[in-house]
Scaffold this motif. Structure first.
Motif, PDB file in Angstrom:
ATOM      1  N   ASP A 110       0.817  -1.217   0.000  1.00 45.30           N
ATOM      2  CA  ASP A 110       0.000   0.000   0.000  1.00 45.30           C
ATOM      3  C   ASP A 110       0.851   1.269   0.000  1.00 45.30           C
ATOM      4  OD1 ASP A 110      -2.297  -1.561   0.146  1.00 45.30           O
ATOM      5  OD2 ASP A 110      -2.292  -1.561   2.344  1.00 45.30           O
ATOM      6  N   TYR A 111       2.163   1.117   0.180  1.00 53.54           N
ATOM      7  CA  TYR A 111       3.014   2.293   0.384  1.00 53.54           C
ATOM      8  C   TYR A 111       3.256   3.071  -0.906  1.00 53.54           C
ATOM      9  CZ  TYR A 111       7.051   5.217   1.322  1.00 53.54           C
ATOM     10  OH  TYR A 111       7.900   6.278   1.422  1.00 53.54           O
ATOM     11  N   GLN A 112       2.865   4.355  -0.874  1.00 55.16           N
ATOM     12  CA  GLN A 112       3.197   5.291  -1.944  1.00 55.16           C
ATOM     13  C   GLN A 112       3.952   6.459  -1.318  1.00 55.16           C
ATOM     14  OE1 GLN A 112       0.577   6.372  -5.241  1.00 55.16           O
ATOM     15  NE2 GLN A 112      -1.087   5.327  -4.187  1.00 55.16           N
ATOM     16  N   PRO A 113       5.158   6.740  -1.789  1.00 55.97           N
ATOM     17  CA  PRO A 113       5.905   7.853  -1.205  1.00 55.97           C
ATOM     18  C   PRO A 113       5.234   9.197  -1.498  1.00 55.97           C
ATOM     19  CG  PRO A 113       7.008   7.052  -3.180  1.00 55.97           C
ATOM     20  CD  PRO A 113       5.900   6.085  -2.887  1.00 55.97           C
ATOM     21  N   SER A 114       5.209  10.063  -0.506  1.00 51.49           N
ATOM     22  CA  SER A 114       4.679  11.414  -0.690  1.00 51.49           C
ATOM     23  C   SER A 114       5.699  12.262  -1.449  1.00 51.49           C
ATOM     24  CB  SER A 114       4.418  12.050   0.675  1.00 51.49           C
ATOM     25  OG  SER A 114       5.659  12.236   1.360  1.00 51.49           O
ATOM     26  N   GLU A 115       5.317  13.471  -1.834  1.00 52.21           N
ATOM     27  CA  GLU A 115       6.269  14.378  -2.492  1.00 52.21           C
ATOM     28  C   GLU A 115       7.454  14.657  -1.573  1.00 52.21           C
ATOM     29  OE1 GLU A 115       6.608  15.911  -5.606  1.00 52.21           O
ATOM     30  OE2 GLU A 115       5.194  14.331  -6.108  1.00 52.21           O
ATOM     31  N   ALA A 116       7.166  14.804  -0.275  1.00 47.95           N
ATOM     32  CA  ALA A 116       8.252  15.050   0.686  1.00 47.95           C
ATOM     33  C   ALA A 116       9.187  13.842   0.757  1.00 47.95           C
ATOM     34  CB  ALA A 116       7.682  15.357   2.068  1.00 47.95           C
ATOM     35  N   ASP A 117       8.598  12.622   0.727  1.00 41.16           N
ATOM     36  CA  ASP A 117       9.414  11.404   0.730  1.00 41.16           C
ATOM     37  C   ASP A 117      10.295  11.364  -0.516  1.00 41.16           C
ATOM     38  OD1 ASP A 117       8.114  10.602   3.039  1.00 41.16           O
ATOM     39  OD2 ASP A 117       6.738   9.246   2.000  1.00 41.16           O
ATOM     40  N   LEU A 118       9.695  11.674  -1.674  1.00 43.40           N
ATOM     41  CA  LEU A 118      10.439  11.639  -2.926  1.00 43.40           C
ATOM     42  C   LEU A 118      11.558  12.681  -2.936  1.00 43.40           C
ATOM     43  CD1 LEU A 118       7.405  11.131  -5.308  1.00 43.40           C
ATOM     44  CD2 LEU A 118       9.314   9.526  -5.036  1.00 43.40           C
ATOM     45  N   ASP A 119      11.291  13.843  -2.336  1.00 47.74           N
ATOM     46  CA  ASP A 119      12.346  14.858  -2.244  1.00 47.74           C
ATOM     47  C   ASP A 119      13.493  14.370  -1.370  1.00 47.74           C
ATOM     48  OD1 ASP A 119      11.087  16.657  -3.924  1.00 47.74           O
ATOM     49  OD2 ASP A 119      10.123  17.783  -2.292  1.00 47.74           O
ATOM     50  N   ALA A 120      13.148  13.684  -0.264  1.00 48.93           N
ATOM     51  CA  ALA A 120      14.188  13.138   0.620  1.00 48.93           C
ATOM     52  C   ALA A 120      14.994  12.063  -0.106  1.00 48.93           C
ATOM     53  CB  ALA A 120      13.556  12.568   1.886  1.00 48.93           C
ATOM     54  N   LEU A 121      14.298  11.161  -0.807  1.00 48.37           N
ATOM     55  CA  LEU A 121      14.987  10.130  -1.588  1.00 48.37           C
ATOM     56  C   LEU A 121      15.795  10.774  -2.713  1.00 48.37           C
ATOM     57  CD1 LEU A 121      12.051   7.566  -1.811  1.00 48.37           C
ATOM     58  CD2 LEU A 121      14.204   7.224  -0.565  1.00 48.37           C
ATOM     59  N   GLY A 122      15.299  11.890  -3.239  1.00 48.79           N
ATOM     60  CA  GLY A 122      15.966  12.584  -4.333  1.00 48.79           C
ATOM     61  C   GLY A 122      17.284  13.218  -3.947  1.00 48.79           C
ATOM     62  N   ARG A 123      17.570  13.270  -2.658  1.00 48.83           N
ATOM     63  CA  ARG A 123      18.871  13.779  -2.214  1.00 48.83           C
ATOM     64  C   ARG A 123      19.913  12.665  -2.082  1.00 48.83           C
ATOM     65  NH1 ARG A 123      15.198  17.224   0.500  1.00 48.83           N
ATOM     66  NH2 ARG A 123      15.029  15.910   2.357  1.00 48.83           N
ATOM     67  N   ARG A 124      19.473  11.434  -2.324  1.00 49.08           N
ATOM     68  CA  ARG A 124      20.388  10.293  -2.262  1.00 49.08           C
ATOM     69  C   ARG A 124      21.090  10.105  -3.603  1.00 49.08           C
ATOM     70  NH1 ARG A 124      21.128   7.968   2.991  1.00 49.08           N
ATOM     71  NH2 ARG A 124      19.608   9.141   4.217  1.00 49.08           N
ATOM     72  N   ARG A 125      22.241   9.461  -3.561  1.00 47.37           N
ATOM     73  CA  ARG A 125      22.997   9.213  -4.794  1.00 47.37           C
ATOM     74  C   ARG A 125      22.325   8.125  -5.639  1.00 47.37           C
ATOM     75  NH1 ARG A 125      26.110  10.061  -8.803  1.00 47.37           N
ATOM     76  NH2 ARG A 125      27.744   8.603  -9.344  1.00 47.37           N
ATOM     77  N   LEU A 126      21.867   7.060  -4.974  1.00 49.80           N
ATOM     78  CA  LEU A 126      21.209   5.951  -5.658  1.00 49.80           C
ATOM     79  C   LEU A 126      20.087   5.433  -4.782  1.00 49.80           C
ATOM     80  CD1 LEU A 126      22.741   2.975  -7.589  1.00 49.80           C
ATOM     81  CD2 LEU A 126      21.224   2.499  -5.664  1.00 49.80           C
ATOM     82  N   VAL A 127      18.970   5.077  -5.418  1.00 47.43           N
ATOM     83  CA  VAL A 127      17.838   4.472  -4.711  1.00 47.43           C
ATOM     84  C   VAL A 127      17.514   3.141  -5.381  1.00 47.43           C
ATOM     85  CG1 VAL A 127      15.413   4.671  -4.072  1.00 47.43           C
ATOM     86  CG2 VAL A 127      16.878   6.703  -4.018  1.00 47.43           C
ATOM     87  N   HIS A 128      17.421   2.089  -4.576  1.00 49.23           N
ATOM     88  CA  HIS A 128      17.039   0.772  -5.089  1.00 49.23           C
ATOM     89  C   HIS A 128      15.581   0.505  -4.755  1.00 49.23           C
ATOM     90  CE1 HIS A 128      17.000  -3.420  -6.160  1.00 49.23           C
ATOM     91  NE2 HIS A 128      16.511  -3.705  -4.960  1.00 49.23           N
ATOM     92  N   ILE A 129      14.815   0.041  -5.752  1.00 44.17           N
ATOM     93  CA  ILE A 129      13.396  -0.258  -5.579  1.00 44.17           C
ATOM     94  C   ILE A 129      13.203  -1.766  -5.469  1.00 44.17           C
ATOM     95  CG2 ILE A 129      11.092  -0.042  -6.586  1.00 44.17           C
ATOM     96  CD1 ILE A 129      12.215   2.344  -8.236  1.00 44.17           C
ATOM     97  N   GLY A 130      12.573  -2.195  -4.392  1.00 51.01           N
ATOM     98  CA  GLY A 130      12.209  -3.593  -4.235  1.00 51.01           C
ATOM     99  C   GLY A 130      10.805  -3.799  -4.766  1.00 51.01           C
ATOM    100  N   MET A 131       9.960  -4.517  -4.023  1.00 52.39           N
ATOM    101  CA  MET A 131       8.583  -4.745  -4.457  1.00 52.39           C
ATOM    102  C   MET A 131       7.732  -3.519  -4.117  1.00 52.39           C
ATOM    103  SD  MET A 131       5.267  -5.475  -4.186  1.00 52.39           S
ATOM    104  CE  MET A 131       5.123  -5.394  -2.395  1.00 52.39           C
TER     105      MET A 131
END
Length: 276
Positions: A110-131
């Motif tokens: 059910d998890y969908q990242p919010s815009e704030a979550d995406l901005d936080a992840l967007g400051r990372r060098r690499l993001v790995h997506i699982g299921m």
């Protein structure tokens, strides 16, 4: 775009968590899930890593959060949603073979990242997506923020906006090559296919690479593929060449096969009658 000017540092994973419950010759449970396993393994390799996902308001959810924190993973993007925490039930046969006979991704799905979550992840060098059922949107949003993106394509579909597509083919080499070509045709910049004891191959549309699996005495293969991903992306984010990344993936996967669970942890005893 303003996203492109962000200073990127550290790594992150987003997606599934679960409690793996073993039945049969074993009666134990471990914290796991692709995105969780990759996050913990990246931390053991020395990376600054965050995990984004969802758990339910229950004991399993508390256990997953506590375990991640004890392992040094940033849990500021781990949210609690109504429902239950994901559980996977695995039967261990007399010969040691593992058979998943029940899997419920529950709040994880059910998890969908919010815009704030995406901005936080967007400051990372690499993001790995699982299921994650919303992987297409997540990849697109992260790419717009200038992030390197990898995905386990065995559990999340789609290849667009991927820097590294991870696939799995058992020891079927023709199938591995087919999957690699399919990933590249779908838009991935690099495809990496693990082949169990037959090692791994990689393809970028022009070149092919291969790496052998390390010969070991296997205790449990749970999380071996996740560990390969962690070893690979850890070096990939540092700018290492593909062959070096593959060799490191094989090394980390081999270590994981020598203990129970997706990462080294103290198991809990599964209560009799809880599922088998």
């Amino acid at each position: 775009m303003h996203h492109q000017q962000t200073e990127h540092s550290g790594l992150a994973t987003i997606g599934d968590n679960t409690v793996d419950q073993y039945y049969g010759t074993e009666q134990t449970s471990f914290v796991g899930g692709n995105a969780v396993n990759v996050a913990v393994k990246l931390r053991t390799l020395g990376a600054d890593v965050a995990y984004a996902g969802a758990v339910g308001p229950d004991a399993d959810g508390e256990r997953i959060r506590r375990t991640l924190e004890e392992e040094g993973v940033d849990t500021s993007l781990l949210v609690e949603l109504p429902g239950i925490t994901s559980v996977s039930k695995i039967r261990v046969e007399d010969d040691g073979e593992r058979v998943i006979f029940f899997e419920d991704f529950a709040t994880s799905a059910d998890y969908q990242p919010s815009e704030a979550d995406l901005d936080a992840l967007g400051r990372r060098r690499l993001v790995h997506i699982g299921m994650n059922p919303f992987a297409d949107r997540i990849r697109r949003e992260l790419r717009a923020r200038g992030v390197l993106v990898s995905q386990d394509c065995a559990v999340s579909s789609g290849y667009a906006d991927l820097d590294v597509a991870f696939c799995s083919a058992g020891d079927d080499r023709p199938e591995a090559e087919r999957l690699a070509r399919e990933a590249i045709a779908g838009g991935a910049r690099l495809a990496v296919v693990t082949c169990g004891p037959a090692g791994s191959i990689a393809h970028d549309g022009e070149r092919w690479w291969e790496a052998a699996a390390q010969p070991i005495e296997v205790v449990d293969t749970t999380g071996a593929g996740d560990s390969y991903i962690a070893g690979f992306v850890h070096r990939f984010a540092q700018g290492a060449d593909v062959q070096t990344c593959m060799i490191e993936g094989s090394r980390v996967a081999a270590l994981t096969c020598q203990h129970w669970g997706g990462f080294d942890q103290v198991p809990q005893i599964v209560r009799e009658g809880a599922g088998a």
